[in-house]
Design an enzyme around this catalytic site. Structure first.
Site, PDB file in Angstrom:
ATOM      1  CG  ASN A 281     -10.257  47.309  31.140  1.00 15.55           C
ATOM      2  OD1 ASN A 281      -9.607  46.266  31.092  1.00 15.55           O
ATOM      3  ND2 ASN A 281     -10.625  47.952  30.084  1.00 15.55           N
ATOM      4  CB  ALA A 305     -17.565  50.347  32.788  1.00 14.60           C
ATOM      5  N   GLY A 309     -17.515  46.997  38.301  1.00 15.78           N
ATOM      6  CA  GLY A 309     -16.176  46.438  38.510  1.00 15.78           C
ATOM      7  C   GLY A 309     -15.472  46.157  37.196  1.00 15.78           C
ATOM      8  CE  LYS A 310     -19.542  45.076  32.350  1.00 19.36           C
ATOM      9  NZ  LYS A 310     -20.636  45.513  31.456  1.00 19.36           N
ATOM     10  CB  VAL A 311     -13.629  50.893  34.375  1.00 19.79           C
ATOM     11  CG1 VAL A 311     -12.629  52.029  34.499  1.00 19.79           C
ATOM     12  CG2 VAL A 311     -13.870  50.560  32.909  1.00 19.79           C
TER      13      VAL A 311
END
Ligand SMILES: NC(=O)c1ccc[n+]([C@@H]2O[C@H](COP(=O)([O-])OP(=O)(O)OC[C@H]3O[C@@H](n4cnc5c(N)ncnc54)[C@H](O)[C@@H]3O)[C@@H](O)[C@H]2O)c1
Length: 387
Positions: A281, A305, A309-311
């Protein structure tokens, strides 16, 4: 106590339903609120909220970034009248898709159907409320007949719509919104579900069985032999496809709960499951009362996060958590955004592009199967633990 059906005839609510009607407040871009946020909100969580307003208005909404923006909604926000903020943001193209608890969408239907929720007090005798057939959500009060009549509308809609087989929640909510627009003309000003259908904004629910909408779908299967069922796989793939199609991606997370993860898991679904590295993200804004120390996802920070690998690790300055009650912070945030230079964008109308985006996800996932996976970096990025 003898059994009685809540809301059964003869219960009128008496003194409890004399408070003002709760209405959907619409932010108008107040210059005074912008001045307060820029000049007065300087430190601690006021400072964080000011930062959130700037990340949103100056960066996420900047035309050159063309950010695909997801809004996640948890906590009892539509009962508190915050649906008007969501409507304004969708109409102005400031939010491209929504992930909400079913409860917020269910309670939104009361406004669409012209029922009244009243301002009240949290300090009431709940046994007496029960006897009077009154439902309480903290200090919001309404007669239980509102539940019964809203449920009856949902069941009638399910029969009328002839929806059958597995469908995404985006489809359910879109069809529900179209039905409201047809049967309650003008209700788009008072309903997130109706307004989203008109603005082409897909709405997802992360736990479809967990609300009165889900309860009535279950009734429809058992009592009417309907084959209609919510297919969470479609929701997962649609949200993932929307994120994949985004030039940049950003979220505004209200509260925490399952809508938060349902949005954030889009990036891991891409890299971990489909082997499509999207990079995480680009922007992350959360307004919450949840704290990080309990280890739950609701309070997890953007820094945590990153590890999933979410951010994107390179964008931590564009992430912020404001620890506030969203019933206070979100209307201020919306006033700021609406009054900003970028307070209106062309709407993406993603509800009409879902099939094409999922087809593209499938194409890219198949391509990824034939190319080797990128090795995972062993050196973690330097991160600021305060984010
Ligand atoms: N009749 C119904 O349909 C109905 C009614 C109520 C709840 N529910 C279901 O129960 C579940 C939980 O409901 P919920 O979302 O109301 O509650 P919740 O208490 O689980 O809250 C969800 C998250 O939002 C945060 N939060 C709540 N209020 C906040 C606020 N004012 N400011 C900032 N953060 C806040 C919480 O800390 C939590 O992380 C949902 O899945 C919902 O669908 C259904």
């Amino acid at each position: 106590m003898p059994h009685r059906a809540p809301g059964s005839p003869g219960h009128r609510g008496g003194k409890y339903l004399t408070g003002k009607a709760i209405s959907y407040y619409r932010p108008r871009g107040s210059a005074e609120v912008r001045q307060l946020i820029d000049g007065g909100f300087q430190a601690f969580n006021a400072g964080r909220l000011s930062e959130a307003c700037h990340i949103f208005a100056d960066k996420m909404l900047a035309p050159e970034h063309d950010t695909t923006i997801g809004l996640t909604v948890a906590g009892a926000l539509t009962p508190a009248g915050l649906g008007g903020c969501v409507i304004e943001m969708m109409e102005r193209g400031l939010v491209d898709f929504v992930i909400s608890t079913g409860a917020n969408l269910y309670h939104d239907l009361h406004y669409a159907l012209n029922f009244t929720l009243h301002r009240g007090s949290p300090f009431l005798d709940d046994v007496e409320l029960y006897e009077q057939g009154i439902i309480r959500i903290y200090d919001v009060l309404f007669p239980a007949t509102v539940l019964l009549e809203t449920d009856a509308y949902i069941r009638d809609f399910l029969v009328r719509s002839k929806l059958a087989g597995p469908i995404a929640t985006s489809e359910l909510h879109y069809r529900l919104g179209l039905d409201l627009l047809e049967r309650q003309p003008g209700c788009e000003a008072y309903s997130v579900v109706a307004s989203a259908a008109r603005a082409g904004v897909p709405i997802y629910t992360s736990s479809p069985g967990d609300s009165s909408i889900g309860m009535n779908i279950a009734y429809h299967e058992l009592m009417n032999g309907s084959t209609l069922m919510i297919d969470p796989n479609r929701d997962v793939n649609e949200v993932c496809a929307i994120i994949l199609a985004g030039k940049k991606n950003g979220c505004v997370i209200l509260g925490g709960g399952s809508p938060k993860n349902f949005y954030l898991q889009g990036q891991p679904t891409l890299w971990e499951v489909y082997s499509i590295p999207k990079g995480g993200n680009d922007y992350f804004i959360q307004i919450t009362t949840d704290s990080v120390v309990w280890g739950g996802l609701s309070g997890a920070t953007p820094a945590e996060a990153v590890s999933w690998g979410k951010v994107n690790p390179g964008v931590l300055p564009d992430t912020v958590v404001a620890y506030c009650d969203s019933t206070i912070a979100f209307p201020l945030f919306c006033e700021y955004a609406v009054g900003s230079e970028n307070g209106r964008r062309p709407r993406k109308e993603l509800v009409h592009k879902r099939d094409a985006m999922v087809a593209d996800l499938l194409r890219q996932a198949k391509e990824a199967q034939t190319s080797p996976r990128e090795p995972i970096e062993s050196e973690p990025a330097e991160i600021d633990r305060h984010r």
